[in-house]
Design a protein around this motif. Structure first.
Motif, mmCIF file in Angstrom:
data_model
loop_
_atom_site.group_PDB
_atom_site.id
_atom_site.type_symbol
_atom_site.label_atom_id
_atom_site.label_comp_id
_atom_site.label_asym_id
_atom_site.label_seq_id
_atom_site.Cartn_x
_atom_site.Cartn_y
_atom_site.Cartn_z
ATOM 1 N N LEU A 199 1.038 -1.413 0.318
ATOM 2 C CA LEU A 199 0.045 -0.346 0.130
ATOM 3 C C LEU A 199 0.949 1.073 -0.308
ATOM 4 O O LEU A 199 0.834 2.186 -0.436
ATOM 5 N N GLU A 200 1.882 1.360 0.831
ATOM 6 C CA GLU A 200 2.972 2.970 1.189
ATOM 7 C C GLU A 200 3.485 2.666 -0.624
ATOM 8 O O GLU A 200 3.448 3.539 -0.801
ATOM 9 N N GLU A 201 4.025 2.010 -1.266
ATOM 10 C CA GLU A 201 4.393 1.840 -2.112
ATOM 11 C C GLU A 201 3.251 2.084 -3.819
ATOM 12 O O GLU A 201 3.538 2.748 -4.428
ATOM 13 N N GLU A 202 2.564 1.693 -3.712
ATOM 14 C CA GLU A 202 1.078 2.319 -4.017
ATOM 15 C C GLU A 202 0.948 3.749 -4.353
ATOM 16 O O GLU A 202 0.883 4.544 -5.182
ATOM 17 N N LYS A 203 1.279 4.070 -2.938
ATOM 18 C CA LYS A 203 0.943 5.664 -2.468
ATOM 19 C C LYS A 203 1.998 6.501 -3.213
ATOM 20 O O LYS A 203 2.234 7.525 -3.622
ATOM 21 N N LEU A 204 3.138 6.145 -2.880
ATOM 22 C CA LEU A 204 4.989 6.494 -3.744
ATOM 23 C C LEU A 204 4.509 6.776 -5.219
ATOM 24 O O LEU A 204 4.539 7.809 -5.506
ATOM 25 N N VAL A 205 3.438 5.770 -5.837
ATOM 26 C CA VAL A 205 3.967 5.894 -7.658
ATOM 27 C C VAL A 205 2.854 6.828 -7.790
ATOM 28 O O VAL A 205 2.570 7.601 -8.529
ATOM 29 N N ALA A 206 1.383 6.801 -6.374
ATOM 30 C CA ALA A 206 0.720 8.048 -6.953
ATOM 31 C C ALA A 206 1.111 9.282 -7.317
ATOM 32 O O ALA A 206 1.138 10.207 -7.709
ATOM 33 N N ILE A 207 1.924 9.478 -5.609
ATOM 34 C CA ILE A 207 2.800 10.961 -5.558
ATOM 35 C C ILE A 207 3.884 11.456 -6.695
ATOM 36 O O ILE A 207 3.373 12.544 -7.344
ATOM 37 N N VAL A 208 4.182 10.338 -7.113
ATOM 38 C CA VAL A 208 5.109 10.776 -8.315
ATOM 39 C C VAL A 208 4.677 10.780 -9.673
ATOM 40 O O VAL A 208 4.514 11.908 -10.206
ATOM 41 N N ALA A 209 4.065 10.183 -9.889
ATOM 42 C CA ALA A 209 2.659 10.459 -10.994
ATOM 43 C C ALA A 209 2.292 11.752 -11.281
ATOM 44 O O ALA A 209 2.099 12.270 -11.899
ATOM 45 N N ALA A 210 1.256 11.443 -9.824
ATOM 46 C CA ALA A 210 1.033 13.957 -9.777
ATOM 47 C C ALA A 210 1.961 14.216 -10.028
ATOM 48 O O ALA A 210 1.612 14.935 -10.710
ATOM 49 N N ALA A 211 3.025 14.468 -9.352
ATOM 50 C CA ALA A 211 3.959 15.155 -9.275
ATOM 51 C C ALA A 211 4.434 15.478 -11.048
ATOM 52 O O ALA A 211 4.599 16.679 -11.256
ATOM 53 N N ILE A 212 4.916 14.736 -11.299
ATOM 54 C CA ILE A 212 4.898 14.593 -13.290
ATOM 55 C C ILE A 212 3.847 14.789 -13.936
ATOM 56 O O ILE A 212 4.353 16.179 -14.781
ATOM 57 N N ALA A 213 2.931 14.854 -13.238
ATOM 58 C CA ALA A 213 2.066 15.121 -13.731
ATOM 59 C C ALA A 213 1.669 16.868 -14.278
ATOM 60 O O ALA A 213 1.465 17.920 -15.104
ATOM 61 N N ALA A 214 1.403 17.498 -13.096
ATOM 62 C CA ALA A 214 2.436 19.185 -12.387
ATOM 63 C C ALA A 214 3.250 19.101 -13.733
ATOM 64 O O ALA A 214 2.679 20.316 -13.937
ATOM 65 N N PHE A 256 1.460 8.963 -19.657
ATOM 66 C CA PHE A 256 2.839 7.828 -19.229
ATOM 67 C C PHE A 256 2.916 6.589 -18.054
ATOM 68 O O PHE A 256 1.764 6.857 -17.632
ATOM 69 N N TYR A 257 3.785 6.316 -18.074
ATOM 70 C CA TYR A 257 3.894 5.584 -16.737
ATOM 71 C C TYR A 257 5.546 4.866 -15.832
ATOM 72 O O TYR A 257 6.186 5.113 -16.989
ATOM 73 N N ILE A 258 5.376 4.274 -14.963
ATOM 74 C CA ILE A 258 6.588 4.698 -14.068
ATOM 75 C C ILE A 258 7.343 3.487 -14.195
ATOM 76 O O ILE A 258 6.867 2.745 -13.527
ATOM 77 N N ARG A 259 8.556 3.594 -15.126
ATOM 78 C CA ARG A 259 8.651 2.087 -14.580
ATOM 79 C C ARG A 259 9.419 1.657 -13.627
ATOM 80 O O ARG A 259 9.689 0.000 -12.997
ATOM 81 N N SER A 260 10.012 2.759 -12.951
ATOM 82 C CA SER A 260 10.819 2.508 -11.522
ATOM 83 C C SER A 260 10.935 3.513 -10.907
ATOM 84 O O SER A 260 11.074 4.349 -11.485
ATOM 85 N N ILE A 261 11.208 3.198 -9.691
ATOM 86 C CA ILE A 261 11.660 4.455 -8.549
ATOM 87 C C ILE A 261 12.991 4.096 -7.927
ATOM 88 O O ILE A 261 12.795 2.866 -7.955
#
Length: 65
Positions: free
Chosen positions: A10-25, A34-39
């Motif tokens: 769940l924490e990893e999913e939250k992190l991906v959502a936050i990173v995706a929102a930051a990239i989009a903004a 886009f999709y996130i391959r790795s963090i």
């Protein structure tokens, strides 16, 4: 699954959502474009110039499509 494993996922999913929102903004793109391959975490000793350079590389890859 164990509770700890589920919480970790769940924490990893939250992190991906936050990173995706930051990239989009930052890029003005939609998260579905886009999709996130790795963090990967930056080392704590990374200089600000290194961080800016990496950010520019990522942005240029996002905008080149």
């Amino acid at each position: 699954m164990e509770k700890a494993i589920l919480e970790g996922l769940l924490e990893e999913e939250k992190l991906v959502a936050i990173v995706a929102a930051a990239i989009a903004a930052f890029s003005g793109m939609e998260p579905s474009d886009f999709y996130i391959r790795s963090i990967k975490r930056f080392p704590s000793h990374t200089t600000i110039w290194s961080m800016i350079g990496r950010g520019e590389q990522v942005f240029s890859r996002l905008t080149s499509y």
